[in-house]
Design a protein around this motif. Structure first.
Motif, short mmCIF file in Angstrom:
data_model
loop_
_atom_site.label_atom_id
_atom_site.label_comp_id
_atom_site.label_asym_id
_atom_site.label_seq_id
_atom_site.Cartn_x
_atom_site.Cartn_y
_atom_site.Cartn_z
N THR A 9 -58.61 -47.83 72.12
CA THR A 9 -59.29 -47.91 73.42
C THR A 9 -60.80 -47.99 73.26
O THR A 9 -61.45 -48.76 73.96
N ALA A 10 -61.35 -47.19 72.35
CA ALA A 10 -62.81 -47.21 72.16
C ALA A 10 -63.29 -48.61 71.77
O ALA A 10 -64.32 -49.09 72.25
N LEU A 11 -62.52 -49.29 70.93
CA LEU A 11 -62.89 -50.64 70.51
C LEU A 11 -62.75 -51.62 71.68
O LEU A 11 -63.57 -52.51 71.84
N LYS A 12 -61.74 -51.43 72.52
CA LYS A 12 -61.59 -52.28 73.72
C LYS A 12 -62.80 -52.12 74.63
O LYS A 12 -63.31 -53.10 75.18
N ILE A 13 -63.25 -50.89 74.79
CA ILE A 13 -64.41 -50.62 75.66
C ILE A 13 -65.65 -51.30 75.10
O ILE A 13 -66.40 -51.96 75.82
N VAL A 14 -65.88 -51.16 73.80
CA VAL A 14 -67.05 -51.77 73.16
C VAL A 14 -67.00 -53.29 73.29
O VAL A 14 -68.02 -53.93 73.47
N ARG A 15 -65.80 -53.84 73.22
CA ARG A 15 -65.65 -55.29 73.34
C ARG A 15 -65.73 -55.77 74.79
O ARG A 15 -65.70 -56.96 75.06
N GLY A 16 -65.78 -54.85 75.74
CA GLY A 16 -65.85 -55.22 77.14
C GLY A 16 -64.48 -55.40 77.77
O GLY A 16 -64.34 -56.08 78.78
N ASN A 17 -63.44 -54.83 77.16
CA ASN A 17 -62.05 -54.92 77.63
C ASN A 17 -61.69 -56.37 77.96
O ASN A 17 -61.42 -56.72 79.11
N PRO A 18 -61.69 -57.26 76.94
CA PRO A 18 -61.50 -58.68 77.20
C PRO A 18 -60.17 -59.02 77.86
O PRO A 18 -60.08 -59.98 78.62
N GLY A 19 -59.11 -58.24 77.62
CA GLY A 19 -57.81 -58.52 78.22
C GLY A 19 -57.69 -58.01 79.65
O GLY A 19 -56.73 -58.31 80.34
N ARG A 20 -58.66 -57.23 80.08
CA ARG A 20 -58.70 -56.64 81.42
C ARG A 20 -57.45 -55.82 81.76
O ARG A 20 -57.08 -55.66 82.91
N ARG A 21 -56.78 -55.33 80.71
CA ARG A 21 -55.62 -54.48 80.94
C ARG A 21 -56.06 -53.04 81.13
O ARG A 21 -57.14 -52.66 80.71
N ARG A 22 -55.18 -52.25 81.72
CA ARG A 22 -55.47 -50.85 81.95
C ARG A 22 -55.68 -50.14 80.61
O ARG A 22 -54.92 -50.33 79.67
N LEU A 23 -56.73 -49.34 80.54
CA LEU A 23 -57.03 -48.61 79.30
C LEU A 23 -56.24 -47.31 79.27
O LEU A 23 -55.93 -46.73 80.31
N ASN A 24 -55.93 -46.85 78.06
CA ASN A 24 -55.17 -45.62 77.88
C ASN A 24 -56.12 -44.43 77.97
O ASN A 24 -56.87 -44.16 77.04
N PRO A 25 -56.06 -43.66 79.08
CA PRO A 25 -56.97 -42.52 79.21
C PRO A 25 -56.54 -41.31 78.37
O PRO A 25 -57.31 -40.39 78.16
N ASP A 26 -55.30 -41.34 77.86
CA ASP A 26 -54.78 -40.20 77.10
C ASP A 26 -54.84 -40.40 75.59
O ASP A 26 -54.25 -39.62 74.84
N GLU A 27 -55.51 -41.44 75.15
CA GLU A 27 -55.59 -41.69 73.71
C GLU A 27 -56.39 -40.58 73.04
O GLU A 27 -57.45 -40.18 73.52
N PRO A 28 -55.87 -40.04 71.92
CA PRO A 28 -56.62 -38.99 71.23
C PRO A 28 -57.99 -39.50 70.79
O PRO A 28 -58.13 -40.65 70.40
N SER A 29 -58.97 -38.64 70.86
CA SER A 29 -60.31 -39.03 70.40
C SER A 29 -60.94 -37.85 69.69
O SER A 29 -60.47 -36.73 69.77
N SER A 30 -62.00 -38.14 69.03
CA SER A 30 -62.72 -37.12 68.29
C SER A 30 -64.20 -37.48 68.36
O SER A 30 -64.55 -38.65 68.31
N PRO A 31 -65.08 -36.48 68.49
CA PRO A 31 -66.51 -36.81 68.56
C PRO A 31 -67.01 -37.38 67.23
O PRO A 31 -66.47 -37.07 66.17
N LEU A 32 -68.03 -38.21 67.33
CA LEU A 32 -68.65 -38.76 66.13
C LEU A 32 -69.25 -37.63 65.30
O LEU A 32 -69.75 -36.65 65.84
N LEU A 33 -69.18 -37.79 63.99
CA LEU A 33 -69.78 -36.79 63.11
C LEU A 33 -71.29 -36.94 63.11
O LEU A 33 -71.82 -38.05 63.17
#
Length: 161
Positions: A9-33
């Protein structure tokens, strides 16, 4: 599962969500080191150098989180083994002969270098480190980039008070 691997999802956001599909809000994430943790004990000296040097580069680029450390540790193992094999090839040559006689053959360490390089490349693509994978990410405009870099670095504006 059919089709290619899902894009994070983070990569989709950075790319501007080119497919315009719904993003996964529950995807695990971790803060940058913010800084590189100590190298794991399973790495040899060359792997530990790669952990420190390349890890800092990934952090500076905003590409390394705590969840990525295991994969990055694997990359460091492959890096170290490729370095070892490269030194052996540099010492004995790409083409060798058994005990200096017989038909020449390609140094077996060349296969090790190739195997390590392929494994490293697969991991590098996951981190967006190849030119092709990097080209899929939209860059921020220069003004945004400076503000974003300042934010990641933790710099605060002088308020004059």
């Amino acid at each position: 599962m059919r089709g290619g691997r899902p894009t994070p999802t983070a990569l989709k956001i950075v790319r501007g969500n080119p497919g315009r599909r719904r993003l996964n809000p529950d995807e695990p994430s971790s803060p940058l080191l913010k800084r590189m943790p100590p190298a794991p004990a399973f790495l040899d000296d060359e792997g530990k150098r790669a952990w420190s040097t390349e890890g800092r580069r990934l952090i500076k680029a905003g590409l390394l989180t705590a969840l990525d450390l295991t994969m990055f540790g694997t990359w460091c193992i492959w890096y170290s083994k490729r370095d070892l094999a490269s030194r052996a090839v540099n010492q004995s040559g790409v083409v060798v002969r058994a005990n200096g006689v017989g038909n020449p053959y390609i140094n077996p360490y060349m296969s090790v270098i190739s195997m390590c390089s392929k494994a490293m490349h697969q991991i590098e693509v996951e981190f967006g480190l190849s030119p092709a994978s990097r080209s899929k990410v939209k860059s921020l405009n220069p003004a945004q980039r400076n503000l974003f870099e300042d934010f990641l670095a933790g710099d605060e504006e002088d308020t004059g008070s």
